[in-house]
Design an enzyme around this catalytic site. Structure first.
Site, PDB file in Angstrom:
ATOM      1  N   ASN A   1       0.802  -1.224   0.000  1.00 13.10           N
ATOM      2  CA  ASN A   1       0.000   0.000   0.000  1.00 13.10           C
ATOM      3  C   ASN A   1       0.837   1.276   0.000  1.00 13.10           C
ATOM      4  O   ASN A   1       0.342   2.331  -0.399  1.00 13.10           O
ATOM      5  CB  ASN A   1      -0.933  -0.030   1.226  1.00 13.10           C
ATOM      6  CG  ASN A   1      -1.586   1.299   1.485  1.00 13.10           C
ATOM      7  OD1 ASN A   1      -2.493   1.691   0.757  1.00 13.10           O
ATOM      8  ND2 ASN A   1      -1.101   2.025   2.487  1.00 13.10           N
TER       9      ASN A   1
ATOM     10  N   TYR B   1       2.774   9.424 -11.454  1.00 13.87           N
ATOM     11  CA  TYR B   1       1.827   8.721 -10.575  1.00 13.87           C
ATOM     12  C   TYR B   1       0.917   7.761 -11.361  1.00 13.87           C
ATOM     13  O   TYR B   1       0.902   6.558 -11.086  1.00 13.87           O
ATOM     14  CB  TYR B   1       1.041   9.745  -9.748  1.00 13.87           C
ATOM     15  CG  TYR B   1       0.129   9.106  -8.735  1.00 13.87           C
ATOM     16  CD1 TYR B   1       0.632   8.337  -7.688  1.00 13.87           C
ATOM     17  CD2 TYR B   1      -1.253   9.258  -8.810  1.00 13.87           C
ATOM     18  CE1 TYR B   1      -0.204   7.731  -6.755  1.00 13.87           C
ATOM     19  CE2 TYR B   1      -2.096   8.665  -7.885  1.00 13.87           C
ATOM     20  CZ  TYR B   1      -1.572   7.905  -6.859  1.00 13.87           C
ATOM     21  OH  TYR B   1      -2.410   7.309  -5.951  1.00 13.87           O
TER      22      TYR B   1
ATOM     23  N   LYS C   1       0.782   3.569 -11.410  1.00 16.07           N
ATOM     24  CA  LYS C   1      -0.415   2.794 -11.067  1.00 16.07           C
ATOM     25  C   LYS C   1      -0.866   1.896 -12.239  1.00 16.07           C
ATOM     26  O   LYS C   1      -1.451   0.834 -12.012  1.00 16.07           O
ATOM     27  CB  LYS C   1      -1.537   3.716 -10.582  1.00 16.07           C
ATOM     28  CG  LYS C   1      -1.192   4.461  -9.277  1.00 16.07           C
ATOM     29  CD  LYS C   1      -0.904   3.501  -8.120  1.00 16.07           C
ATOM     30  CE  LYS C   1      -0.695   4.223  -6.790  1.00 16.07           C
ATOM     31  NZ  LYS C   1      -0.449   3.317  -5.660  1.00 16.07           N
TER      32      LYS C   1
HETATM   33  P1  NAD Z   1      -0.617   8.775   2.812  1.00 17.53           P
HETATM   34  O1  NAD Z   1       0.349   9.756   2.306  1.00 17.53           O
HETATM   35  O2  NAD Z   1      -1.592   9.170   3.883  1.00 17.53           O
HETATM   36  O3  NAD Z   1       0.133   7.443   3.307  1.00 17.53           O
HETATM   37  C1  NAD Z   1       1.199   6.907   2.573  1.00 17.53           C
HETATM   38  C2  NAD Z   1       1.842   5.779   3.330  1.00 17.53           C
HETATM   39  O4  NAD Z   1       2.979   5.356   2.561  1.00 17.53           O
HETATM   40  C3  NAD Z   1       2.338   6.173   4.706  1.00 17.53           C
HETATM   41  O5  NAD Z   1       2.042   5.159   5.634  1.00 17.53           O
HETATM   42  C4  NAD Z   1       3.863   6.275   4.531  1.00 17.53           C
HETATM   43  O6  NAD Z   1       4.592   5.857   5.667  1.00 17.53           O
HETATM   44  C5  NAD Z   1       4.123   5.310   3.393  1.00 17.53           C
HETATM   45  N1  NAD Z   1       5.314   5.731   2.668  1.00 17.53           N
HETATM   46  C6  NAD Z   1       5.516   6.903   1.981  1.00 17.53           C
HETATM   47  N2  NAD Z   1       6.775   6.941   1.502  1.00 17.53           N
HETATM   48  C7  NAD Z   1       7.380   5.768   1.885  1.00 17.53           C
HETATM   49  C8  NAD Z   1       8.674   5.212   1.694  1.00 17.53           C
HETATM   50  N3  NAD Z   1       9.615   5.845   0.997  1.00 17.53           N
HETATM   51  N4  NAD Z   1       8.930   3.997   2.229  1.00 17.53           N
HETATM   52  C9  NAD Z   1       7.990   3.324   2.910  1.00 17.53           C
HETATM   53  N5  NAD Z   1       6.742   3.792   3.127  1.00 17.53           N
HETATM   54  C10 NAD Z   1       6.449   5.007   2.621  1.00 17.53           C
HETATM   55  O7  NAD Z   1      -1.373   8.262   1.527  1.00 17.53           O
HETATM   56  P2  NAD Z   1      -2.724   7.420   1.289  1.00 17.53           P
HETATM   57  O8  NAD Z   1      -3.683   8.337   0.618  1.00 17.53           O
HETATM   58  O9  NAD Z   1      -3.130   6.675   2.500  1.00 17.53           O
HETATM   59  O10 NAD Z   1      -2.156   6.433   0.162  1.00 17.53           O
HETATM   60  C11 NAD Z   1      -1.987   5.049   0.346  1.00 17.53           C
HETATM   61  C12 NAD Z   1      -2.020   4.388  -1.003  1.00 17.53           C
HETATM   62  O11 NAD Z   1      -3.284   4.666  -1.619  1.00 17.53           O
HETATM   63  C13 NAD Z   1      -0.956   4.862  -1.970  1.00 17.53           C
HETATM   64  O12 NAD Z   1      -0.451   3.762  -2.712  1.00 17.53           O
HETATM   65  C14 NAD Z   1      -1.719   5.797  -2.894  1.00 17.53           C
HETATM   66  O13 NAD Z   1      -1.132   5.891  -4.161  1.00 17.53           O
HETATM   67  C15 NAD Z   1      -3.061   5.130  -2.939  1.00 17.53           C
HETATM   68  N6  NAD Z   1      -4.181   5.972  -3.357  1.00 17.53           N
HETATM   69  C16 NAD Z   1      -4.570   7.051  -2.614  1.00 17.53           C
HETATM   70  C17 NAD Z   1      -5.630   7.832  -3.052  1.00 17.53           C
HETATM   71  C18 NAD Z   1      -6.115   9.034  -2.278  1.00 17.53           C
HETATM   72  O14 NAD Z   1      -6.942   9.769  -2.847  1.00 17.53           O
HETATM   73  N7  NAD Z   1      -5.682   9.256  -1.059  1.00 17.53           N
HETATM   74  C19 NAD Z   1      -6.307   7.497  -4.234  1.00 17.53           C
HETATM   75  C20 NAD Z   1      -5.883   6.394  -4.957  1.00 17.53           C
HETATM   76  C21 NAD Z   1      -4.824   5.639  -4.497  1.00 17.53           C
END
Ligand code: NAD
Length: 245
Positions: free
Chosen positions: A88, A153, A157
């Site tokens: 994730n 990005y 994906k």
């Molecule tokens: P967030 O920024 O709140 O959390 C990101 C997480 O990734 C954190 O726990 C962080 O510790 C970890 N992370 C970041 N850089 C890292 C690194 N270098 N090494 C290890 N861990 C690392 O983001 P989120 O919105 O919870 O996103 C989680 C996933 O969901 C991601 O893959 C993101 O692409 C995907 N996503 C999010 C959304 C959205 O709208 N928030 C939409 C589609 C997909």
């Protein structure tokens, strides 16, 4: 739904990952979260402890195969099995191509794609030994539609989807299922970082009329991780309120 299962969630310290950890714990799994650094891992563990949820945490470099493997080895020794991996951790981008440096592009691929490969490779010997496993990846709505800035990005994906479908085929003979969840705009720090002028008009176009909440995504992971999904593999499950951007 997950009684007796051992679940590892990368990027488990906040947002979608943290909520996924909660939902898995509420469903009786043993959960191990991975974060990028000690402070954020400790903070997430103590926040969950206050809620009565006990989890373990580690912060291996997700691009270092040996480091990740040695954490999985510890988990295997403690629980004798690793049932579910949720890849994730991810970062996003929103700059136009002219303002994006090659190294910025590479750093997105490095985490969103290369780390997913490395962590999956590290867990496989344990899942194969146990003849059982579920690997779930966090994709995105942009893996289907693309997006008009931050090209690294959506590129990453689209790769998550290709990896998911291909690994599902390669690992099916071993009883390992591989699926992805493709969230729409979800209420986390990742979205809070983006300009309001970019996000608010997008939310207005979502047919279900609201932004996604981390729990919406976590519930999809719960279903796919559970035995209710035992005949589902190679699927990219959209959880986006029918958003089309
Ligand atoms: P967030 O920024 O709140 O959390 C990101 C997480 O990734 C954190 O726990 C962080 O510790 C970890 N992370 C970041 N850089 C890292 C690194 N270098 N090494 C290890 N861990 C690392 O983001 P989120 O919105 O919870 O996103 C989680 C996933 O969901 C991601 O893959 C993101 O692409 C995907 N996503 C999010 C959304 C959205 O709208 N928030 C939409 C589609 C997909």
């Amino acid at each position: 739904m997950l009684e007796g299962k051992v679940v590892v969630v990368t990027g488990g310290t906040r947002g979608i990952g943290l909520e996924t950890v909660r939902v898995m714990k509420e469903n009786r799994a043993e959960v191990i979260l991975f974060g990028s650094k000690k402070e954020s891992v400790d903070m997430a563990i103590s926040k969950l402890k206050e809620e009565g949820l006990e989890v373990e945490g580690y912060y291996p470099n997700l691009n270092q195969l040996e480091e990740v493997s040695s954490v999985f080895q510890k988990i295997q020794e403690k629980y004798q099995h690793i049932d579910v991996l949720i890849n994730n951790a991810g970062i996003s981008a929103n700059k136009k191509i002219e303002e994006t440096s090659v190294s910025e592009f590479e750093s997105i691929i490095q985490l969103n794609v290369n780390a997913m490969f490395t962590v999956t490779k590290a867990v496989l010997p344990f899942m194969k030994e146990n003849k059982n496993g579920v690997i779930l990846n966090t994709s995105s709505m942009v893996s289907i539609y693309g997006q008009s800035a931050g090209v690294g990005y959506p590129t990453s994906k689209f790769a998550v989807n290709g990896f998911t479908k291909s690994m599902a085929l390669e690992l099916a003979p071993f009883g390992i299922r591989v699926n992805a969840v493709a969230p729409g705009i979800t209420n986390t720090d990742m979205v809070a970082k983006l300009p309001k002028e970019m996000i608010e008009p997008l939310i207005k176009t979502i047919p279900l009329g609201r932004i996604g909440e981390p729990r919406d995504i976590a519930n999809a992971f719960l279903f796919l991780a559970s035995d209710l999904a035992s005949y589902i593999t190679g699927v990219i499950l959209s959880v986006d309120g029918a958003a089309r951007s």
